[in-house]
Design a protein around this motif. Sequence first.
Motif, short mmCIF file in Angstrom:
data_model
loop_
_atom_site.label_atom_id
_atom_site.label_comp_id
_atom_site.label_asym_id
_atom_site.label_seq_id
_atom_site.Cartn_x
_atom_site.Cartn_y
_atom_site.Cartn_z
N GLY A 48 61.88 55.70 63.56
CA GLY A 48 63.32 55.61 63.71
C GLY A 48 63.93 56.97 64.06
N VAL A 49 63.45 58.02 63.38
CA VAL A 49 63.94 59.38 63.65
C VAL A 49 63.56 59.81 65.06
N LEU A 50 62.32 59.53 65.46
CA LEU A 50 61.84 59.93 66.79
C LEU A 50 62.60 59.22 67.91
N LEU A 51 62.92 57.94 67.68
CA LEU A 51 63.61 57.15 68.70
C LEU A 51 65.13 57.25 68.58
N ASN A 52 65.59 58.04 67.60
CA ASN A 52 67.02 58.23 67.38
C ASN A 52 67.75 56.91 67.07
N ILE A 53 67.11 56.08 66.26
CA ILE A 53 67.74 54.85 65.77
C ILE A 53 67.80 54.92 64.25
N GLY A 58 63.64 50.87 61.19
CA GLY A 58 62.21 51.13 61.25
C GLY A 58 61.51 50.81 59.94
N ALA A 59 62.17 51.19 58.83
CA ALA A 59 61.59 50.92 57.51
C ALA A 59 61.44 49.42 57.27
N MET A 60 62.47 48.65 57.63
CA MET A 60 62.42 47.21 57.42
C MET A 60 61.35 46.55 58.27
N ASP A 105 62.78 66.26 58.28
CA ASP A 105 62.80 64.81 58.38
C ASP A 105 61.91 64.18 57.33
N LEU A 106 60.75 64.81 57.08
CA LEU A 106 59.82 64.29 56.09
C LEU A 106 60.41 64.39 54.69
#
Length: 260
Positions: A48-53, A58-60, A105-106
């Motif tokens: 999600g962070v990489l794709l800027n969403i 992403g978690a779900m 981010d981590l």
Amino acid sequence: MLINPLVVIAGAITALAGAVIGNLLLMRKMSLISDSMPHIALPGIAIGVLLNIDPLIGAMVFLAFAVAIIWSVRFKTSLELDSIIGVLFVTSLALGSVLAGGEADLLEAFFGSVEKITSMQALAAIALGTIVLITTWVHRRSLMISSIDSELAESVGVSARKTELMFLILVALTISAGIHFVGVLLMSSLLIVPSVTGRTIAGKSLKSFFLASSIVGVISTVSGLVVTSLYDTGLEPGMAIVFISAGLFVLSLIVSLFRK
């Protein structure tokens, strides 16, 4: 740092859902899952962070994928639930660490980032928590019976497969709602610590157990958010929630010792 009141409401509802699901985990003797399953969301957060969403999406997605794998393998092999989740846990942790790349981010994924929660994310957490609470209430009979005794559940017509799938989905939704508040590393502070505290306070009363754990969960979360908002404690809100929750647990132990 002033926290959006909507975020506080979202935190309270998420804490309430976490306490209820945590109680069922405790009754099923699955408390360790509260520590391992949240890590499965880490690759989704990183993507999600990489794709800027929104990392919540992403978690779900990853948690839904994990639930499908866990449930399928659980009933098609002789492997225990904690063994399956354990394999997914270490794999997801390694994959998430690689994908996250940036240390900041981590850290946010591990410990949460309340100050970055938007109103839309707060509303999403409220929606997820509400779905968990309503579903648990509607299906409370089957969830409770299967948590107490799976064989008894089958004997009264409760499907173990369907109930376990529903329960895993509820766990995944609760984790998704709580990730922004405490991160994957501290998720037990929403799921298990209030439940253990509630059990210590309530003793053998099931009704008191659910009531006490819910109160502890909400107090811990709201207090952590409000205190770090009003005072410069040097703590992240997620960490404050953990410390308050742990403090209430210690207090409940002291009270129980004097009560005896």
